[in-house]
Design a protein around this motif. Structure first.
Motif, PDB file in Angstrom:
ATOM      1  N   ASP A  99      -0.845  40.590 -66.378  1.00  0.00           N
ATOM      2  CA  ASP A  99      -0.920  41.241 -65.678  1.00  0.00           C
ATOM      3  C   ASP A  99       0.641  40.286 -65.466  1.00  0.00           C
ATOM      4  N   ALA A 100       1.580  40.384 -65.319  1.00  0.00           N
ATOM      5  CA  ALA A 100       3.056  39.624 -65.413  1.00  0.00           C
ATOM      6  C   ALA A 100       3.222  38.899 -64.212  1.00  0.00           C
ATOM      7  N   LYS A 109     -10.695  40.260 -69.277  1.00  0.00           N
ATOM      8  CA  LYS A 109     -11.607  41.591 -69.385  1.00  0.00           C
ATOM      9  C   LYS A 109     -11.423  42.449 -68.419  1.00  0.00           C
ATOM     10  N   THR A 110     -11.213  41.549 -67.272  1.00  0.00           N
ATOM     11  CA  THR A 110     -11.279  42.981 -66.120  1.00  0.00           C
ATOM     12  C   THR A 110      -9.474  42.958 -65.056  1.00  0.00           C
ATOM     13  N   PRO A 111      -9.137  43.082 -64.131  1.00  0.00           N
ATOM     14  CA  PRO A 111      -8.218  42.989 -63.945  1.00  0.00           C
ATOM     15  C   PRO A 111      -7.802  42.026 -62.761  1.00  0.00           C
ATOM     16  N   ALA A 112      -9.421  41.905 -62.158  1.00  0.00           N
ATOM     17  CA  ALA A 112      -9.258  40.316 -61.661  1.00  0.00           C
ATOM     18  C   ALA A 112      -9.677  39.221 -62.271  1.00  0.00           C
ATOM     19  N   LYS A 113      -9.259  39.385 -63.528  1.00  0.00           N
ATOM     20  CA  LYS A 113      -9.328  38.125 -64.616  1.00  0.00           C
ATOM     21  C   LYS A 113      -8.092  38.501 -65.577  1.00  0.00           C
ATOM     22  N   ALA A 114      -7.103  38.950 -65.396  1.00  0.00           N
ATOM     23  CA  ALA A 114      -6.152  39.333 -66.177  1.00  0.00           C
ATOM     24  C   ALA A 114      -5.446  38.154 -66.931  1.00  0.00           C
ATOM     25  N   TRP A 115      -4.844  38.631 -68.455  1.00  0.00           N
ATOM     26  CA  TRP A 115      -4.201  37.250 -69.166  1.00  0.00           C
ATOM     27  C   TRP A 115      -2.821  37.676 -68.429  1.00  0.00           C
ATOM     28  N   LEU A 156      -4.262  46.359 -72.059  1.00  0.00           N
ATOM     29  CA  LEU A 156      -3.787  47.378 -70.926  1.00  0.00           C
ATOM     30  C   LEU A 156      -2.447  46.332 -69.749  1.00  0.00           C
ATOM     31  N   PHE A 157      -1.403  46.570 -69.647  1.00  0.00           N
ATOM     32  CA  PHE A 157      -0.402  46.290 -69.485  1.00  0.00           C
ATOM     33  C   PHE A 157      -0.211  46.897 -68.047  1.00  0.00           C
TER      34      PHE A 157
END
Length: 516
Positions: free
Chosen positions: A40-41, A51-57, A75-76
């Motif tokens: 998630d930019a 590993k989750t959207p809430a914990k995105a790189w 997944l971007f």
């Protein structure tokens, strides 16, 4: 193409077999279940586990530092933008490829190289990757060695790289006709003299406004990649939109039975010819049994080449069939001197060659030999003001034309002779060509009664005017295969015509249309 420095499927039901064939491979042990990693930019954080959207790189740098494993997904966040270069590590396996895609929406994720990187996405020495739903750009104000996507091998065997639903645009590469230019543009697959590639799929992508090429395959040294030993196998380029390329649309090199089908290609070779010199929309060289089929190619620019298709140097057994070619300034097909046993059939060519002034071109470059080919059951139409010669540039008896319709609304010229000789013509239909200037013992000199040859446009559906009327005098008048000289190496004359009608050889007609 002219002065190059560098490449069928047995037809009928075998198309899908070759196109979909997967290579045998030893299974790589997968000691863990594949994980999904989110990027998630805007709201991501590289200290997260991803590993989750809430914990995105957050960054490409974090992605590039991770070793992915079989079954993983990258997944971007849909619609977000990342600047820089994506160079992922690790490989999938035959049952568990690594998949790149988007999440939380449908808008493609944008990767922008800003003209500061050589490649926006580089898949180097990896296997079993599938890239989907990315937008890629790499623009700059000056030329340079730039690509959208590079698939690179350094001397091993690469398997299963699938590029799907990518939008690659505004790539500022190099205009040069030399290899430094021809290795820049949208998508490049590049190996060494020892490299092998298998199962490469480029499908449903759009490539636009690039310098210089849309898609290409290449080797840094192709001396070992000779006829019968082409190292790129199961290459499929399908359903792509390729347009506004400074040079060529697609160059296939060093492949065995590549399949290029259902692509729409337009406005290629559209840069200043003093910069790019020669260019063709879709072509191959140093290949065995490449097939180009069901492609629509139009508005290829220029008179230095500028054709829709080309079976170039060292292209063996190329097949060009079921294509719709129109308004290409250079012409319809180029067959160069060391090209062998091309078969060109069931195509429609309309108003090609307005600038190159020929529809078919047979130039001599290497060792002064002529390219060989059989050209049959094509419909070639030129309007009244069109001055293009149908056959030009040293076509001798190595080029054989059967069962074609040559239709000119005005008064056309069929062929330019070379040392008093020209190609072989037998059983063709001529309208608008002087019988005294045509040597065809079984030729038919009459109006074939095309439905509406002056009404056409973009899209295969617009080609209905090139069917024959029910009253046509040429119905059922085509020559049989037994009457065709030359090496017709395919098993039959085709299972269907341009319009998908099954061919009944007992009622076989000249041209690209067969009545039911």
């Amino acid at each position: 193409m002219k002065i190059k420095t560098f490449a069928i499927l047995l037809l009928g039901i075998q198309f899908s077999v070759f196109a979909c064939k997967k290579a045998e491979t030893s299974e790589v042990p997968n000691h863990r279940r594949g994980s999904s990693f989110y990027v998630d930019a805007k709201n991501g954080d590289d200290s997260n586990n991803g590993k989750t959207p809430a914990k995105a790189w957050k960054s490409l740098q974090k992605v590039n530092g991770y070793q992915f494993m079989a079954g993983d997904s990258l997944l971007f966040k849909a619609g977000d933008i990342w600047k820089g270069q994506l160079t992922p590590k690790g490989s999938g396996d035959a049952k568990n490829p690594i998949v790149v895609s988007i999440y939380s929406g449908t808008k493609k994720a944008l990767l922008d190289g800003e003209g500061k990187v050589s490649e926006v996405v580089k898949l180097e020495d990896v296997d079993y990757w599938e890239l989907n739903h990315l937008e890629i750009t790499n623009n700059a104000t000056t030329i340079g060695n730039r690509l959208g996507v590079l698939v690179k091998d350094n001397g091993a065997s690469r398997k299963h790289i699938h590029l799907k639903n990518l939008y690659i645009h505004d790539i500022m590469g190099d205009y040069s006709f030399e290899m430094k230019g021809k290795n820049t543009g949208g998508i490049g697959i590049i190996g060494t003299a020892e490299s092998k590639f298998d199962d490469i799929l480029i499908e449903d992508c759009e490539i636009a406004n690039v310098v210089r090429l849309g898609i290409f395959t290449n080797l840094t040294d192709g001396k070992k990649a000779v006829k019968g030993n082409r190292p790129i196998t199961n290459l499929v380029i399908r359903r792509n939109k390729i347009h506004h390329c400074a040079g060529d649309g697609v160059i296939v090199r060093y492949s065995y039975r590549a399949l290029v089908e259902h692509n729409e290609v337009w406005e290629t070779h559209n840069a200043d010819e003093e910069l790019v010199r020669y260019g063709v929309a879709l072509w191959c060289r140093s290949t065995d049994e490449t097939i180009f089929q069901h492609n629509e190619v139009y508005n290829t620019r220029g008179g230095k080449d500028g054709q829709a298709f080309d079976a170039d140097e060292d292209a063996y057994r190329t097949v060009i069939q079921y294509n719709y070619s129109h308004d290409n300034e250079g012409g319809f097909v180029l067959i160069t001197s060391t090209s062998e046993d091309a078969i060109i059939r069931h195509n429609i060519s309309v108003n090609d060659g307005i600038k190159g002034l020929h529809v078919f071109d047979f130039p001599v470059w290497a060792n002064h030999v002529r390219g060989t080919g059989i050209i049959h059951n094509n419909t070639v139409v030129l309007n009244k003001a069109h001055e293009a010669v149908v056959i030009a540039d040293e076509a001798l008896s190595t080029a054989k034309f059967y069962n074609n319709i040559f239709y000119h609304e005005g008064q056309g010229e069929l062929a330019v002779k070379s040392a008093g000789q020209t190609a072989v013509f037998n059983g063709n239909v001529y309208f608008g060509y002087d019988k005294l200037n045509v040597k065809d013992d079984k030729g038919i000199f009459t109006d074939p009664q095309l439905v509406n040859p002056l009404s056409y446009g973009k899209g295969f559906a617009s080609a209905a005017g090139f069917k024959l009327k029910a009253t046509s005098p040429i119905l059922n008048k085509a020559l049989a295969k037994s009457e065709m000289e030359g090496n017709y190496w395919l098993p039959d004359l085709g299972t269907k015509d341009f319009f998908e009608t099954a061919i009944n050889l007992s009622k076989f007609s000249p041209g690209a249309y067969q009545a039911k």
